[in-house]
Design an enzyme around this catalytic site. Structure first.
Site, PDB file in Angstrom:
ATOM      1  N   HIS A   1       0.812  -1.222   0.000  1.00 31.10           N
ATOM      2  CA  HIS A   1       0.000   0.000   0.000  1.00 31.10           C
ATOM      3  C   HIS A   1       0.848   1.276   0.000  1.00 31.10           C
ATOM      4  CE1 HIS A   1       0.480  -0.017   4.404  1.00 31.10           C
ATOM      5  NE2 HIS A   1       0.057   1.219   4.420  1.00 31.10           N
TER       6      HIS A   1
ATOM      7  N   LYS B   1       5.894   9.343  11.046  1.00 29.21           N
ATOM      8  CA  LYS B   1       6.531   9.996   9.898  1.00 29.21           C
ATOM      9  C   LYS B   1       7.050   8.941   8.931  1.00 29.21           C
ATOM     10  CE  LYS B   1      10.975  11.689  10.182  1.00 29.21           C
ATOM     11  NZ  LYS B   1      12.042  12.625  10.586  1.00 29.21           N
TER      12      LYS B   1
ATOM     13  N   HIS C   1       7.540  -2.116   2.334  1.00 25.04           N
ATOM     14  CA  HIS C   1       7.241  -0.694   2.093  1.00 25.04           C
ATOM     15  C   HIS C   1       8.512   0.138   1.865  1.00 25.04           C
ATOM     16  CE1 HIS C   1       3.479  -2.098   3.444  1.00 25.04           C
ATOM     17  NE2 HIS C   1       3.576  -1.820   4.725  1.00 25.04           N
TER      18      HIS C   1
ATOM     19  N   THR D   1       4.773  22.369   0.188  1.00 25.72           N
ATOM     20  CA  THR D   1       3.883  21.544   1.009  1.00 25.72           C
ATOM     21  C   THR D   1       2.641  21.282   0.169  1.00 25.72           C
ATOM     22  OG1 THR D   1       4.743  22.637   2.963  1.00 25.72           O
ATOM     23  CG2 THR D   1       2.701  21.406   3.239  1.00 25.72           C
TER      24      THR D   1
HETATM   25  P1  NDP Z   1      14.019  16.844  11.486  1.00 24.18           P
HETATM   26  O1  NDP Z   1      14.675  17.830  12.322  1.00 24.18           O
HETATM   27  O2  NDP Z   1      12.811  16.224  11.977  1.00 24.18           O
HETATM   28  O3  NDP Z   1      15.017  15.728  11.098  1.00 24.18           O
HETATM   29  C1  NDP Z   1      16.181  15.919  10.474  1.00 24.18           C
HETATM   30  C2  NDP Z   1      16.934  14.631  10.399  1.00 24.18           C
HETATM   31  O4  NDP Z   1      17.811  14.663  11.488  1.00 24.18           O
HETATM   32  C3  NDP Z   1      16.129  13.374  10.532  1.00 24.18           C
HETATM   33  O5  NDP Z   1      16.736  12.388   9.759  1.00 24.18           O
HETATM   34  C4  NDP Z   1      16.232  13.059  12.013  1.00 24.18           C
HETATM   35  O6  NDP Z   1      16.249  11.710  12.339  1.00 24.18           O
HETATM   36  C5  NDP Z   1      17.615  13.549  12.315  1.00 24.18           C
HETATM   37  N1  NDP Z   1      17.752  13.931  13.693  1.00 24.18           N
HETATM   38  C6  NDP Z   1      16.903  14.624  14.462  1.00 24.18           C
HETATM   39  N2  NDP Z   1      17.419  14.741  15.712  1.00 24.18           N
HETATM   40  C7  NDP Z   1      18.606  14.103  15.703  1.00 24.18           C
HETATM   41  C8  NDP Z   1      19.599  13.858  16.667  1.00 24.18           C
HETATM   42  N3  NDP Z   1      19.478  14.323  17.898  1.00 24.18           N
HETATM   43  N4  NDP Z   1      20.698  13.151  16.309  1.00 24.18           N
HETATM   44  C9  NDP Z   1      20.827  12.684  15.068  1.00 24.18           C
HETATM   45  N5  NDP Z   1      19.908  12.875  14.104  1.00 24.18           N
HETATM   46  C10 NDP Z   1      18.816  13.577  14.420  1.00 24.18           C
HETATM   47  O7  NDP Z   1      13.613  17.446  10.079  1.00 24.18           O
HETATM   48  P2  NDP Z   1      14.156  18.615   9.211  1.00 24.18           P
HETATM   49  O8  NDP Z   1      15.503  19.071   9.620  1.00 24.18           O
HETATM   50  O9  NDP Z   1      13.979  18.157   7.840  1.00 24.18           O
HETATM   51  O10 NDP Z   1      13.104  19.697   9.564  1.00 24.18           O
HETATM   52  C11 NDP Z   1      12.927  20.206  10.866  1.00 24.18           C
HETATM   53  C12 NDP Z   1      11.446  20.401  11.122  1.00 24.18           C
HETATM   54  O11 NDP Z   1      10.911  21.322  10.185  1.00 24.18           O
HETATM   55  C13 NDP Z   1      10.665  19.117  10.965  1.00 24.18           C
HETATM   56  O12 NDP Z   1       9.694  19.038  11.950  1.00 24.18           O
HETATM   57  C14 NDP Z   1      10.018  19.278   9.606  1.00 24.18           C
HETATM   58  O13 NDP Z   1       8.804  18.592   9.488  1.00 24.18           O
HETATM   59  C15 NDP Z   1       9.794  20.767   9.542  1.00 24.18           C
HETATM   60  N6  NDP Z   1       9.728  21.237   8.166  1.00 24.18           N
HETATM   61  C16 NDP Z   1       8.515  21.177   7.576  1.00 24.18           C
HETATM   62  C17 NDP Z   1       8.371  21.570   6.280  1.00 24.18           C
HETATM   63  C18 NDP Z   1       7.032  21.475   5.686  1.00 24.18           C
HETATM   64  O14 NDP Z   1       6.080  21.124   6.379  1.00 24.18           O
HETATM   65  N7  NDP Z   1       6.894  21.734   4.424  1.00 24.18           N
HETATM   66  C19 NDP Z   1       9.486  22.079   5.487  1.00 24.18           C
HETATM   67  C20 NDP Z   1      10.719  22.061   6.198  1.00 24.18           C
HETATM   68  C21 NDP Z   1      10.819  21.646   7.487  1.00 24.18           C
HETATM   69  P3  NDP Z   1      14.979  10.850  12.732  1.00 24.18           P
HETATM   70  O15 NDP Z   1      13.925  11.134  11.725  1.00 24.18           O
HETATM   71  O16 NDP Z   1      15.551   9.518  12.642  1.00 24.18           O
HETATM   72  O17 NDP Z   1      14.576  11.225  14.108  1.00 24.18           O
HETATM   73  C1  BG6 Z   2       1.478  -2.253   7.591  1.00 19.66           C
HETATM   74  C2  BG6 Z   2       2.190  -2.817   8.796  1.00 19.66           C
HETATM   75  O1  BG6 Z   2       1.872  -2.903   6.431  1.00 19.66           O
HETATM   76  O2  BG6 Z   2       1.787  -0.864   7.495  1.00 19.66           O
HETATM   77  C3  BG6 Z   2       1.788  -2.083  10.060  1.00 19.66           C
HETATM   78  O3  BG6 Z   2       1.859  -4.180   8.916  1.00 19.66           O
HETATM   79  C4  BG6 Z   2       2.018  -0.591   9.877  1.00 19.66           C
HETATM   80  O4  BG6 Z   2       2.510  -2.564  11.174  1.00 19.66           O
HETATM   81  C5  BG6 Z   2       1.361  -0.103   8.600  1.00 19.66           C
HETATM   82  O5  BG6 Z   2       1.452   0.055  10.998  1.00 19.66           O
HETATM   83  C6  BG6 Z   2       1.720   1.343   8.337  1.00 19.66           C
HETATM   84  O6  BG6 Z   2       0.933   1.840   7.315  1.00 19.66           O
HETATM   85  P1  BG6 Z   2       0.562   3.381   7.256  1.00 19.66           P
HETATM   86  O7  BG6 Z   2      -0.108   3.536   5.943  1.00 19.66           O
HETATM   87  O8  BG6 Z   2      -0.348   3.633   8.421  1.00 19.66           O
HETATM   88  O9  BG6 Z   2       1.845   4.125   7.390  1.00 19.66           O
END
Ligand code: NDP
Ligand code: BG6
Length: 495
Positions: free
Chosen positions: A177, A344, A239, A401
């Site tokens: 899906h 996410k 997925h 967005t």
């Molecule tokens: P994030 O800050 O959420 O993540 C950036 C990346 O850094 C991810 O891979 C995350 O890993 C990783 N990360 C976060 N914290 C740590 C840490 N402590 N140590 C190591 N890795 C880390 O996203 P962005 O920098 O892309 O954006 C920041 C925020 O701004 C987000 O909430 C985003 O949604 C928002 N934003 C929204 C937009 C929109 O809505 N159009 C546009 C731009 C930004 P992991 O995911 O594994 O935690």
């Molecule tokens: C399914 C997994 O295939 O995908 C579930 O079996 C998971 O464990 C789900 O929660 C996630 O799907 P979505 O569309 O909610 O991100």
């Protein structure tokens, strides 16, 4: 490609089950309301002795009804549906089903779509009986199947051979899906419809690719289903691997299903089997600072549906390596887990450091992010000069967005889109048997090692970002996180 028409009967096998109630019946109901002819027919089939009214009552809590029209659509859908109870492994039951379908068809050249929402244990029997008794005499017969497609390379091969002995590949629709999600559908356009991405989409410019699947909920009493699988079989092998294909594949010669799927197979063939050194496994434990009756308080092992002492990973980070001209040297890091800090799914391309630095190391790496969910968006994180007299650098974003840019547009549910594709005979977003085989080839050695050695997963607290060992693995592959970027949402109405 034929379009969905009233001469197709949709048969939901396993119609009384959880997936059917929560997802498939409501999806069919929406499809009929929005796309299918009003007299489209639906048949439920399962072992339970139920009436269609009882099925309807079971589906009702899962169907989003906001308006009187929704209620009308729901009633009208079920007035065009019937239910039959029968065994899965009994030929005579399927003979009766066939008679029922013929009677609904009223002697016309009718097509049949069978959706198999049944457990793997009855899969062979159901498909054999469909082939024996229920093929459409003149129209098409299509079989839609859901994961699990086996639990490793060998079992998946057995299943594929069984299906191939009954049906042609053109009759088989293997659902993943994630391929029906808006951003997954968009990847081909974003990548191949924009010249600007082509020259930078390779190991010359990209340092690392990170594919993330995070859920903020745990297994919530679904331990019986989840525990034998674990996160790798549950979401990574399918997925996330499909998303990887969309990022890494070459441009297909056309949008024909087999051209797209052939490119996915080609790139999968170049992915090396994953090795344990490139993997971090985790399992969530309860956050004891949270209220006792909250989900976060419960660890995976506190769930009564989870076997005592289970070492099943609810979290994994794995690094995949693609040995081809485009991707050699670029780690594809897949991080997936339940019980994390947010819901996410995203694809993140991290670019190399800007070369020939003249800004005293003040530039952070560019990133291009495709957020699959929630709130679909494409954004590029880049450096800019902060406006003003001072020459100051700042991280900002080019932000698309989709929900804001395309207000008023319907973002169809993944299942809705995919089932519509089944009606239309469009297989481009369904998994071909050779794709499946390659995906299992990549994960099977690792899964076998985990199944036999049962390594103890690292604990992480429910609601956290996952174990720090995962961040360490990312750092080992030089994926950088500076923590310096902050997103300032623009007020578009003031622009
Ligand atoms: P994030 O800050 O959420 O993540 C950036 C990346 O850094 C991810 O891979 C995350 O890993 C990783 N990360 C976060 N914290 C740590 C840490 N402590 N140590 C190591 N890795 C880390 O996203 P962005 O920098 O892309 O954006 C920041 C925020 O701004 C987000 O909430 C985003 O949604 C928002 N934003 C929204 C937009 C929109 O809505 N159009 C546009 C731009 C930004 P992991 O995911 O594994 O935690
Ligand atoms: C399914 C997994 O295939 O995908 C579930 O079996 C998971 O464990 C789900 O929660 C996630 O799907 P979505 O569309 O909610 O991100």
């Amino acid at each position: 490609m034929s379009s969905g028409n009233a001469d197709t009967i949709f048969v939901l096998v396993g119609a009384s089950g959880d997936l059917s109630k929560k997802k498939i019946w409501p999806t069919l109901c929406n499809l009929k309301r929005d796309f299918l002819p009003s007299n489209s027919k639906f048949v439920g089939y399962a072992r339970s002795k139920l009436t269609i009214e009882e099925i309807k009552a079971g589906v009702k809590p899962h169907y989003k009804m906001k308006t009187a029209e929704d209620e009308e659509a729901f009633d009208s859908f079920f007035s065009n549906s019937t239910y039959m109870s029968g065994k899965y492994d009994e030929v005579s039951s399927f003979v009766k089903l066939s008679e029922h379908l013929k009677s609904i068809g009223g002697g016309r050249d009718i097509n049949y779509v069978f959706y198999l929402a049944v457990p793997p244990s009855v899969f062979d029997a159901v498909t054999s009986n469909i082939k024996l008794c229920c093929m459409a005499p003149k129209g098409f017969t299509r079989i839609v199947v859901e994961k699990p497609f086996g639990h490793d390379l060998e079992s998946s091969d057995i299943l594929s051979k069984h299906l191939a002995s009954l049906f042609t590949e053109q009759q088989l629709y293997r659902i993943d899906h994630y391929l029906g999600k808006e951003m997954a559908q968009n990847m081909l356009v974003l990548r191949f419809g924009n010249q600007m991405f082509g020259p930078i989409w390779n190991n010359q410019s990209i340092k690392a690719v990170k594919l993330t699947f995070k859920e903020a909920i745990g297994t919530k009493g679904r331990g019986g289903y989840f525990d034998p699988s674990g996160i790798i079989r549950d979401v990574m092998q399918n997925h996330m691997t499909q998303l990887l294909c969309l990022v890494a594949m070459e441009k297909p010669p056309s949008l024909e299903a087999d051209d797209i799927r052939a490119e996915k197979v080609k790139v999968l063939k170049r992915v090396q089997p994953i090795v344990m050194e490139d993997v971090v496994l985790g399992q969530y434990v309860g956050d004891k600072t949270k209220p006792e009756d909250s989900e976060a308080y419960q660890g995976y092992l506190d769930d009564p549906t989870v076997p005592k002492g289970s070492t099943t990973p609810t979290f994994a980070t794995a690094v995949l390596h693609i040995k081809n001209d485009r991707w050699e040297g670029v780690p594809f890091i897949i991080k997936a887990g339940k019980g994390l800090n947010e819901r996410k799914a995203e694809i993140r391309l991290q670019f190399k450091d800007a070369q020939g630095d003249i800004f005293s190391q003040k530039c952070q790496r560019n990133e291009l992010v495709f957020r699959v969910q929630p709130n679909e968006a494409v954004y590029a994180k880049l450096m800019t000069k902060t406006p003003g007299m001072e020459f100051k650098l700042e991280e900002t974003e080019l932000d698309l967005t989709l929900t804001e840019r395309f207000q008023g547009h319907k973002f169809p549910d993944a299942y809705e889109r995919l089932l519509w594709d089944v009606y239309c005979g469009n297989q481009s977003s369904f998994v071909r048997s050779d794709e499946l085989k390659e995906a299992w080839r990549i994960f099977t050695p690792l899964l076998k090692e985990i199944d036999s050695r049962k390594p103890t997963p690292v604990e992480y607290i429910f609601g956290s970002r996952g174990p720090q060992e995962s961040d360490e693995l990312e750092r080992k592959y030089d994926l950088k996180y500076s923590g310096t970027y902050s997103y300032v949402k623009q007020n578009k109405s003031q622009l």
